[in-house]
Design a protein around this motif. Structure first.
Motif, short mmCIF file in Angstrom:
data_model
loop_
_atom_site.label_atom_id
_atom_site.label_comp_id
_atom_site.label_asym_id
_atom_site.label_seq_id
_atom_site.Cartn_x
_atom_site.Cartn_y
_atom_site.Cartn_z
N ARG A 1 -2.69 0.41 -4.25
CA ARG A 1 -2.54 -0.89 -3.61
C ARG A 1 -2.17 -1.89 -4.69
O ARG A 1 -2.85 -1.99 -5.71
N SER B 1 5.01 6.97 1.72
CA SER B 1 4.90 5.87 2.66
C SER B 1 4.50 4.60 1.92
O SER B 1 3.61 4.63 1.07
N PHE B 2 5.18 3.49 2.24
CA PHE B 2 4.84 2.18 1.69
C PHE B 2 4.69 1.21 2.83
O PHE B 2 5.55 1.15 3.72
N LYS B 3 3.61 0.42 2.83
CA LYS B 3 3.34 -0.54 3.89
C LYS B 3 2.95 -1.88 3.31
O LYS B 3 2.28 -1.94 2.28
N THR C 1 0.00 13.13 -6.28
CA THR C 1 -0.50 12.86 -4.94
C THR C 1 -1.60 11.82 -5.04
O THR C 1 -2.43 11.87 -5.94
N GLY C 2 -1.59 10.85 -4.12
CA GLY C 2 -2.62 9.82 -4.12
C GLY C 2 -2.13 8.56 -3.44
O GLY C 2 -1.09 8.54 -2.79
N SER C 3 -2.88 7.49 -3.61
CA SER C 3 -2.52 6.21 -3.00
C SER C 3 -2.79 5.09 -4.00
O SER C 3 -3.52 5.26 -4.96
N TYR D 1 0.86 -1.18 0.00
CA TYR D 1 0.00 0.00 0.00
C TYR D 1 0.90 1.23 0.00
O TYR D 1 1.75 1.38 0.87
N GLY D 2 0.76 2.08 -0.99
CA GLY D 2 1.57 3.28 -1.10
C GLY D 2 0.74 4.54 -0.98
O GLY D 2 -0.37 4.61 -1.50
N GLU D 3 1.28 5.51 -0.24
CA GLU D 3 0.66 6.82 -0.11
C GLU D 3 1.68 7.88 -0.50
O GLU D 3 2.80 7.88 0.01
N ILE D 4 1.29 8.76 -1.40
CA ILE D 4 2.16 9.83 -1.89
C ILE D 4 1.47 11.16 -1.65
O ILE D 4 0.31 11.34 -2.03
N GLU D 5 2.18 12.07 -0.99
CA GLU D 5 1.70 13.45 -0.85
C GLU D 5 2.80 14.34 -1.41
O GLU D 5 3.79 14.62 -0.75
#
Length: 80
Positions: free
Chosen positions: A53, A76-78, A49-51, A19-23
């Motif tokens: 999966r 962020s990557f989880k 910007t976005g997320s 799961y990646g989140e980019i701001e």
């Protein structure tokens, strides 16, 4: 300001998700996800910007590489 290349390795199994989140506030940000030694399974040359999966289809070590060019923001990557 992020103006370099950085990478991390995740040990993943088939059926896991990244799961990646980019701001992104400014600059340019590229992301590559690949199983070590293989072609990328996902790539974006100028991430907005976005997320996202991404489902993993094979067990193994996956390298996430982020390259910034005068980039400001948060990444962020989880493992899910």
């Amino acid at each position: 300001m992020f103006n370099t290349t950085d990478s991390q390795i995740l040990e993943l199994e088939k059926g896991d998700y990244i799961y990646g989140e980019i701001e992104k506030k400014s600059g340019k940000l590229s992301v590559i996800i690949q199983k070590n030694g293989e072609e990328p399974i996902w790539e974006s040359k100028n991430m907005p910007t976005g997320s996202f999966r991404l489902e993993i289809e094979e067990d193994g070590e996956y390298r996430i590489t982020v390259k910034g060019e005068r980039a400001k923001g948060r990444v962020s990557f989880k493992k899910q």
